[in-house]
Write a protein that holds these residues in place. Structure first.
Motif, PDB file in Angstrom:
ATOM      1  N   GLY A   1      16.264  13.704  -6.920  1.00  0.00           N
ATOM      2  CA  GLY A   1      15.251  12.726  -6.562  1.00  0.00           C
ATOM      3  C   GLY A   1      15.266  11.533  -7.502  1.00  0.00           C
ATOM      4  O   GLY A   1      16.154  11.394  -8.341  1.00  0.00           O
ATOM      5  N   LEU A   2      14.277  10.661  -7.360  1.00  0.00           N
ATOM      6  CA  LEU A   2      14.194   9.461  -8.191  1.00  0.00           C
ATOM      7  C   LEU A   2      13.395   9.733  -9.459  1.00  0.00           C
ATOM      8  O   LEU A   2      12.530  10.605  -9.478  1.00  0.00           O
ATOM      9  N   CYS A   3      13.687   8.968 -10.489  1.00  0.00           N
ATOM     10  CA  CYS A   3      12.887   9.028 -11.704  1.00  0.00           C
ATOM     11  C   CYS A   3      12.192   7.682 -11.903  1.00  0.00           C
ATOM     12  O   CYS A   3      12.362   6.748 -11.111  1.00  0.00           O
ATOM     13  N   LYS A   4      11.445   7.554 -12.966  1.00  0.00           N
ATOM     14  CA  LYS A   4      10.641   6.337 -13.190  1.00  0.00           C
ATOM     15  C   LYS A   4      11.481   5.091 -13.433  1.00  0.00           C
ATOM     16  O   LYS A   4      10.956   3.972 -13.360  1.00  0.00           O
ATOM     17  N   TYR A   5      12.758   5.254 -13.720  1.00  0.00           N
ATOM     18  CA  TYR A   5      13.610   4.095 -13.993  1.00  0.00           C
ATOM     19  C   TYR A   5      14.384   3.621 -12.763  1.00  0.00           C
ATOM     20  O   TYR A   5      15.112   2.629 -12.838  1.00  0.00           O
ATOM     21  N   HIS A   6      14.242   4.318 -11.648  1.00  0.00           N
ATOM     22  CA  HIS A   6      14.917   3.871 -10.433  1.00  0.00           C
ATOM     23  C   HIS A   6      14.140   2.727  -9.772  1.00  0.00           C
ATOM     24  O   HIS A   6      12.929   2.593  -9.961  1.00  0.00           O
ATOM     25  N   ARG A   7      14.868   1.917  -9.012  1.00  0.00           N
ATOM     26  CA  ARG A   7      14.271   0.831  -8.240  1.00  0.00           C
ATOM     27  C   ARG A   7      14.177   1.299  -6.782  1.00  0.00           C
ATOM     28  O   ARG A   7      15.156   1.210  -6.035  1.00  0.00           O
ATOM     29  N   PRO A   8      13.028   1.790  -6.348  1.00  0.00           N
ATOM     30  CA  PRO A   8      12.913   2.346  -4.996  1.00  0.00           C
ATOM     31  C   PRO A   8      13.354   1.393  -3.898  1.00  0.00           C
ATOM     32  O   PRO A   8      13.949   1.813  -2.897  1.00  0.00           O
ATOM     33  N   SER A   9      13.090   0.101  -4.063  1.00  0.00           N
ATOM     34  CA  SER A   9      13.447  -0.859  -3.016  1.00  0.00           C
ATOM     35  C   SER A   9      14.954  -0.934  -2.798  1.00  0.00           C
ATOM     36  O   SER A   9      15.409  -1.263  -1.702  1.00  0.00           O
ATOM     37  N   PHE A  10      15.725  -0.613  -3.836  1.00  0.00           N
ATOM     38  CA  PHE A  10      17.177  -0.645  -3.718  1.00  0.00           C
ATOM     39  C   PHE A  10      17.721   0.569  -2.982  1.00  0.00           C
ATOM     40  O   PHE A  10      18.886   0.599  -2.589  1.00  0.00           O
ATOM     41  N   LEU A  11      16.865   1.581  -2.795  1.00  0.00           N
ATOM     42  CA  LEU A  11      17.320   2.837  -2.201  1.00  0.00           C
ATOM     43  C   LEU A  11      16.707   3.096  -0.836  1.00  0.00           C
ATOM     44  O   LEU A  11      16.922   4.144  -0.242  1.00  0.00           O
ATOM     45  N   ARG A  12      15.974   2.114  -0.347  1.00  0.00           N
ATOM     46  CA  ARG A  12      15.273   2.290   0.933  1.00  0.00           C
ATOM     47  C   ARG A  12      16.244   2.601   2.070  1.00  0.00           C
ATOM     48  O   ARG A  12      16.032   3.519   2.849  1.00  0.00           O
ATOM     49  N   LYS A  13      17.339   1.835   2.140  1.00  0.00           N
ATOM     50  CA  LYS A  13      18.307   2.045   3.221  1.00  0.00           C
ATOM     51  C   LYS A  13      18.954   3.413   3.135  1.00  0.00           C
ATOM     52  O   LYS A  13      19.207   4.062   4.148  1.00  0.00           O
ATOM     53  N   HIS A  14      19.207   3.862   1.899  1.00  0.00           N
ATOM     54  CA  HIS A  14      19.821   5.188   1.737  1.00  0.00           C
ATOM     55  C   HIS A  14      18.903   6.274   2.273  1.00  0.00           C
ATOM     56  O   HIS A  14      19.345   7.162   3.005  1.00  0.00           O
ATOM     57  N   PHE A  15      17.609   6.194   1.924  1.00  0.00           N
ATOM     58  CA  PHE A  15      16.685   7.229   2.368  1.00  0.00           C
ATOM     59  C   PHE A  15      16.400   7.130   3.870  1.00  0.00           C
ATOM     60  O   PHE A  15      16.201   8.146   4.533  1.00  0.00           O
TER      61      PHE A  15
END
Length: 209
Positions: free
Chosen positions: A188-202
């Motif tokens: 999963g993601l941690c606090k240092y990930h940029r969620p907006s950069f991973l939206r397409k992946h999810f």
């Protein structure tokens, strides 16, 4: 090579401040920007920086070898805009904000020109500026800024790697390599990930369910 870069800056007959960023593309960690001004240039300094170039054209070892020379021979500032701000105002605005803060901190009262790597000007910047496409391979000040930003971010990602080693940021610097994506899917993601950069992946993952 470095002499040509310094000659490029000299043609403006002004105090040149070069700025560049590192970390726009990765999906983890903050974005860094550096500003550099060579207020005194000697033949000795040009020789010490003979490998000076766009940071992407140098190995990590070579970047590290001239980092301290740049730090100790220039007016400079390095700024990081963290993930929370990137998510709030987007990565482009975050990059330009980091550049703005870095440049404003070293601009003096004398006539100066800020050279901004890329094709965008710094927003709300009340000093003379011009953008320079591929400036990190043309201008000594921008090339030096690119190295300070890149080395600083790599060191920062090494520290984050020690906190979250499962993503192997020491190697991928937060870019979405196959290994990094597999680790995200597993942990999963941690606090240092940029969620907006991973939206397409999810979104893609959800579409496969």
């Amino acid at each position: 090579m470095s002499r040509e870069l310094f000659e490029f800056d000299n043609q403006f007959n002004k105090q040149i401040i070069g700025t560049d960023e590192a970390g726009r593309g990765p999906a983890a960690g903050g974005v860094f920007a550096a500003a550099v001004c060579f207020d005194k240039v000697s033949d000795g300094l040009i020789k010490d920086l003979e490998i000076l170039n766009d940071s992407k054209k140098l190995t990590a070892k070579k970047r590290e070898s001239i980092y301290d020379v740049i730090k100790n021979s220039t007016k400079n500032k390095i700024v990081c805009v963290e993930v929370e701000e990137i998510e709030r105002i987007n990565i482009l605005n975050s990059s330009l904000k980091a550049m703005k803060l870095a440049c404003e901190s070293i601009i003096g009262n004398i006539d100066s020109l800020t050279l901004v790597d890329g094709n965008k000007l710094i927003k709300n910047f009340n000093y003379p500026q011009q953008f320079l496409i591929k400036g990190d391979s043309k201008s000594a000040s921008i090339a030096a800024a690119s190295i300070l930003a890149k080395v600083s971010r790599d060191r920062y990602m090494q520290k984050l790697h020690e906190e979250f080693p499962m993503y192997n940021w020491a190697k991928n610097a937060g870019y979405l390599t196959k290994e990094h994506i597999e680790a995200i899917d597993k942990y999963g993601l941690c606090k240092y990930h940029r969620p907006s950069f991973l939206r397409k992946h999810f979104e893609k993952q959800l579409s496969l369910l």
